[in-house]
Design an enzyme around this catalytic site. Sequence first.
Site, PDB file in Angstrom:
ATOM      1  N   ASP A  33       0.840  -1.202   0.000  1.00 30.40           N
ATOM      2  CA  ASP A  33       0.000   0.000   0.000  1.00 30.40           C
ATOM      3  C   ASP A  33       0.873   1.249   0.000  1.00 30.40           C
ATOM      4  OD1 ASP A  33      -2.253  -1.534  -0.020  1.00 30.40           O
ATOM      5  OD2 ASP A  33      -2.657  -1.365   2.122  1.00 30.40           O
ATOM      6  N   GLN A  39       0.705  -2.486   5.060  1.00 27.66           N
ATOM      7  CA  GLN A  39      -0.658  -2.888   4.731  1.00 27.66           C
ATOM      8  C   GLN A  39      -1.574  -1.988   5.560  1.00 27.66           C
ATOM      9  OE1 GLN A  39      -4.425  -4.701   4.326  1.00 27.66           O
ATOM     10  NE2 GLN A  39      -2.672  -5.128   3.027  1.00 27.66           N
ATOM     11  N   LYS A  95      -5.298  -0.794   6.632  1.00 30.37           N
ATOM     12  CA  LYS A  95      -6.652  -1.349   6.722  1.00 30.37           C
ATOM     13  C   LYS A  95      -7.548  -0.344   7.443  1.00 30.37           C
ATOM     14  CE  LYS A  95      -8.852  -5.692   8.180  1.00 30.37           C
ATOM     15  NZ  LYS A  95      -9.766  -5.187   9.216  1.00 30.37           N
TER      16      LYS A  95
END
Length: 499
Positions: free
Chosen positions: A49, A72, A74
């Site tokens: 990401d 990552q 989220k």
Amino acid sequence: MATSVLANWHGHDYQARYFWIEASRLKNPQQDFVVEVSYEADGPKAFDDVITRYNPPRRSTGPDRIQADYYQIKFHVTQAASFGFEDLIDPAFIGAETFSILERLKQAKGTEPANSAFHLVTTDRIIDEDPLGEIISNVDGSIRLDKLFDGTTDRSRKGKVRKLWRQHLKLSTDQELEQVLSGFHIQQSQPTLEAMREKVNTCFQIIGLITCETSSDFRFDGAARALRSQERYRFTREQFTALCEEENWIRSEAPESFRNVALRSFSDGPLDIMDALPEHTLSLLSLFEGRFPSPGIEWNDVIKPQVETFLTGIRQTERKVRLYLNTHSSIAMLAGKCLGHKSGVEIELVQKGRMGDSIWSENESQDEPDAVIETETVGTGSDVAVVLSITRNALPKARAYILENQPDIGRIIHVTPANGHGQRSVKNGSHAVAIAEQVSDVVMDADLPVEASLHIFSAAPNAVNFYLGQHTDFLGTCVFYEFDFQRQRDGSYLPSFKV
């Protein structure tokens, strides 16, 4: 608009804002070791990401230096979501169908440089009482390998975690699992989408770029979407500067040169490393469990000397300091005492709040009315208590504590903003300075006996605490207090520093 579509947009915007915060380091002269930041570029799946690369490798909280950080990210629209150790083997946890976050971690560890760090950054929180919460470091979010691999059997509480993860990853031994988990960080309960907007604005302000304060549409979200459509994913220092010039983001006036200095007893997660260089950072995270010092750690004997020594060094070498205070109120007050009016250091504070970060200085304009100050007699003692009800009403709890535990306190000076207490009751740095000066004047007028002490109970932004700390040299012996928000002890106040 469908809720799922809106949530998806918010998720992309959250990720974009994380990218801009990291990318701002490419234009920060104090972070010249950051050489590349990428956004949804080719990288290890689930950890691509945002990717930040360093040359030379950055310092870490351990002995190894880090060549790259892989993220990552989220995001959930609400704070209702929570997770535990079992979710890390479920592909659905990261919106996938085939591979879990742990499987992606194992794959990434096999392809990326050995001295890399992998981060799960999430607005979700770990489930209360889940074993996962017991093995996450409060210092840097890493897996506490010493806690997980504690010599117990697979039938133990930690053993069940090891067994589940080991079998899921098709590993034969705990040693293999330990190698996979080394360098893995979990950052829970990360800032809101709106707070990330303010973090981007603050980072851009520091490096001399325009900000987006008033528009309902955050222009940098759209800019990130445009970059994706143009397949521009990777930026070096030169390329990011070129982008800023291309978009006319560079302010005409150059930013003032302040040395970033960070004091930290709480953590914001991986973004902490952006605040200041390691040599200009004092992290006290390892000394605390929650809001209180760890067993064997004393406020006055251990924590106070570290803060004083660190800030004495800063005072001797720096004339203009941008101070990041992600700390207990007592530490902020002690910092003010160490960097007092006679220190010769010009201070700019980065005020952290629920809606994000903002830069506060005592040179801002403000026309707020004086705070409301009331004095209450509670006994015959010669000591005086100051109760600052700036962000919340601290008086009921403080009064109850004083009546039960401090018979030497005879008077309470209660301070509230004219517009009432609340998270936004202090408007800027100058307003914080004015409140601190008003409190100092009232205490001086109270005419404490030489042998008396001033007890300070503060529910205030750390800017107010810092500026009040600058006055303590003239207020005699002072005792600071911390409130037990998380009910680790008795849900009341406990003394911290005596200065």
